[in-house]
Design a protein around this motif. Structure first.
Motif, PDB file in Angstrom:
ATOM      1  N   ILE A   1     -60.568  31.275 -16.750  1.00 36.15           N
ATOM      2  CA  ILE A   1     -61.076  32.169 -16.622  1.00 36.15           C
ATOM      3  C   ILE A   1     -60.305  33.251 -16.607  1.00 36.15           C
ATOM      4  O   ILE A   1     -60.391  34.790 -17.399  1.00 36.15           O
ATOM      5  CB  ILE A   1     -62.096  32.225 -15.448  1.00 36.15           C
ATOM      6  CG1 ILE A   1     -63.342  31.775 -15.129  1.00 36.15           C
ATOM      7  CG2 ILE A   1     -61.881  34.053 -15.070  1.00 36.15           C
ATOM      8  CD1 ILE A   1     -63.788  31.636 -12.994  1.00 36.15           C
ATOM      9  N   LEU A   2     -59.080  33.763 -16.475  1.00 39.94           N
ATOM     10  CA  LEU A   2     -57.794  34.057 -16.272  1.00 39.94           C
ATOM     11  C   LEU A   2     -57.490  34.977 -17.632  1.00 39.94           C
ATOM     12  O   LEU A   2     -57.020  35.700 -17.918  1.00 39.94           O
ATOM     13  CB  LEU A   2     -56.405  33.610 -15.688  1.00 39.94           C
ATOM     14  CG  LEU A   2     -54.641  34.446 -15.448  1.00 39.94           C
ATOM     15  CD1 LEU A   2     -55.669  36.205 -14.582  1.00 39.94           C
ATOM     16  CD2 LEU A   2     -54.184  33.651 -14.476  1.00 39.94           C
ATOM     17  N   GLN A   3     -57.006  33.604 -18.468  1.00 46.29           N
ATOM     18  CA  GLN A   3     -56.895  33.764 -20.259  1.00 46.29           C
ATOM     19  C   GLN A   3     -57.993  34.784 -20.619  1.00 46.29           C
ATOM     20  O   GLN A   3     -57.956  35.335 -21.669  1.00 46.29           O
ATOM     21  CB  GLN A   3     -56.832  32.398 -20.715  1.00 46.29           C
ATOM     22  CG  GLN A   3     -56.719  32.984 -22.212  1.00 46.29           C
ATOM     23  CD  GLN A   3     -55.250  33.310 -22.602  1.00 46.29           C
ATOM     24  OE1 GLN A   3     -54.097  33.044 -22.108  1.00 46.29           O
ATOM     25  NE2 GLN A   3     -55.729  34.365 -23.691  1.00 46.29           N
ATOM     26  N   LEU A   4     -59.463  34.540 -19.845  1.00 42.94           N
ATOM     27  CA  LEU A   4     -60.319  35.296 -20.350  1.00 42.94           C
ATOM     28  C   LEU A   4     -59.743  36.952 -20.104  1.00 42.94           C
ATOM     29  O   LEU A   4     -60.293  37.672 -21.092  1.00 42.94           O
ATOM     30  CB  LEU A   4     -61.758  34.726 -20.394  1.00 42.94           C
ATOM     31  CG  LEU A   4     -63.288  35.875 -20.411  1.00 42.94           C
ATOM     32  CD1 LEU A   4     -63.367  35.255 -22.002  1.00 42.94           C
ATOM     33  CD2 LEU A   4     -64.167  34.830 -19.565  1.00 42.94           C
ATOM     34  N   ILE A   5     -60.398  36.952 -18.869  1.00 46.49           N
ATOM     35  CA  ILE A   5     -59.617  37.926 -18.421  1.00 46.49           C
ATOM     36  C   ILE A   5     -58.831  39.133 -19.364  1.00 46.49           C
ATOM     37  O   ILE A   5     -58.347  39.914 -19.791  1.00 46.49           O
ATOM     38  CB  ILE A   5     -59.270  38.252 -17.354  1.00 46.49           C
ATOM     39  CG1 ILE A   5     -60.819  38.618 -16.162  1.00 46.49           C
ATOM     40  CG2 ILE A   5     -59.349  39.524 -16.932  1.00 46.49           C
ATOM     41  CD1 ILE A   5     -60.760  38.070 -14.886  1.00 46.49           C
ATOM     42  N   HIS A   6     -57.405  38.247 -19.782  1.00 50.21           N
ATOM     43  CA  HIS A   6     -56.361  38.629 -20.258  1.00 50.21           C
ATOM     44  C   HIS A   6     -57.031  39.211 -21.589  1.00 50.21           C
ATOM     45  O   HIS A   6     -56.451  40.018 -21.803  1.00 50.21           O
ATOM     46  CB  HIS A   6     -55.640  37.682 -19.971  1.00 50.21           C
ATOM     47  CG  HIS A   6     -53.819  38.196 -20.767  1.00 50.21           C
ATOM     48  ND1 HIS A   6     -54.247  38.189 -22.620  1.00 50.21           N
ATOM     49  CD2 HIS A   6     -52.845  38.340 -20.907  1.00 50.21           C
ATOM     50  CE1 HIS A   6     -52.357  38.270 -22.727  1.00 50.21           C
ATOM     51  NE2 HIS A   6     -51.738  38.828 -21.549  1.00 50.21           N
TER      52      HIS A   6
END
Length: 144
Positions: free
Chosen positions: A123-128
């Motif tokens: 999820i963190l990479q997606l947001i980035h």
């Protein structure tokens, strides 16, 4: 950015994960349409048509689609939404935390993989990825 969150929503675990993804995206400043939460409740004979049309309209007006691509095979509804968005030139960003692969060069089915602008492992990479994405909404010959 206005996002449509395409994901399986049949188990309690799937719905909880989808809600967590939607909340994380909202906290990052995105407007998120989550079908399990945002599709109007309809009963009776017209239910399936009403749900279909509401979700179709939400995809068509989104700046991008976020597709949860978990499990050994992408959910059939999610796969359809990916294909519809791709056909309308709406960018599609996948999320797959599942480390399994179909082939060494295929984390998921190649037709799904090639339809995605990016496939994020968290999820963190997606947001980035979404934060730095330039979303050129190209006109499709099917747009009206």
């Amino acid at each position: 950015m206005k996002l449509y969150l395409a994901a399986p929503l049949f188990s309690e675990a799937e719905r909880a994960f989808n809600l967590a993804v939607a909340q994380a995206l909202s906290a990052a400043g995105h407007e998120v349409y989550l079908p399990q939460r945002d599709t109007p409740k309809v009963d009776g004979a017209a239910r399936t048509t009403a749900v279909f049309r509401a979700n179709l309209a939400a995809v068509a007006t989104a700046d991008a689609v976020v597709a949860v691509c978990e499990g050994p095979q992408v959910d059939d509804g999610t796969a359809w939404e990916i294909g519809y968005a791709y056909g309308r030139n709406i960018p599609v960003y996948g999320l797959r935390t599942d480390p399994r692969s179909v082939q060494p060069d295929e984390r998921i089915n190649l037709m799904i993989l090639e339809s995605l602008n990016e496939l994020s492992p968290s999820i963190l990479q997606l947001i980035h990825t979404l934060h730095y994405a330039e979303i050129p909404r190209r006109r499709s010959p099917y747009d009206r």
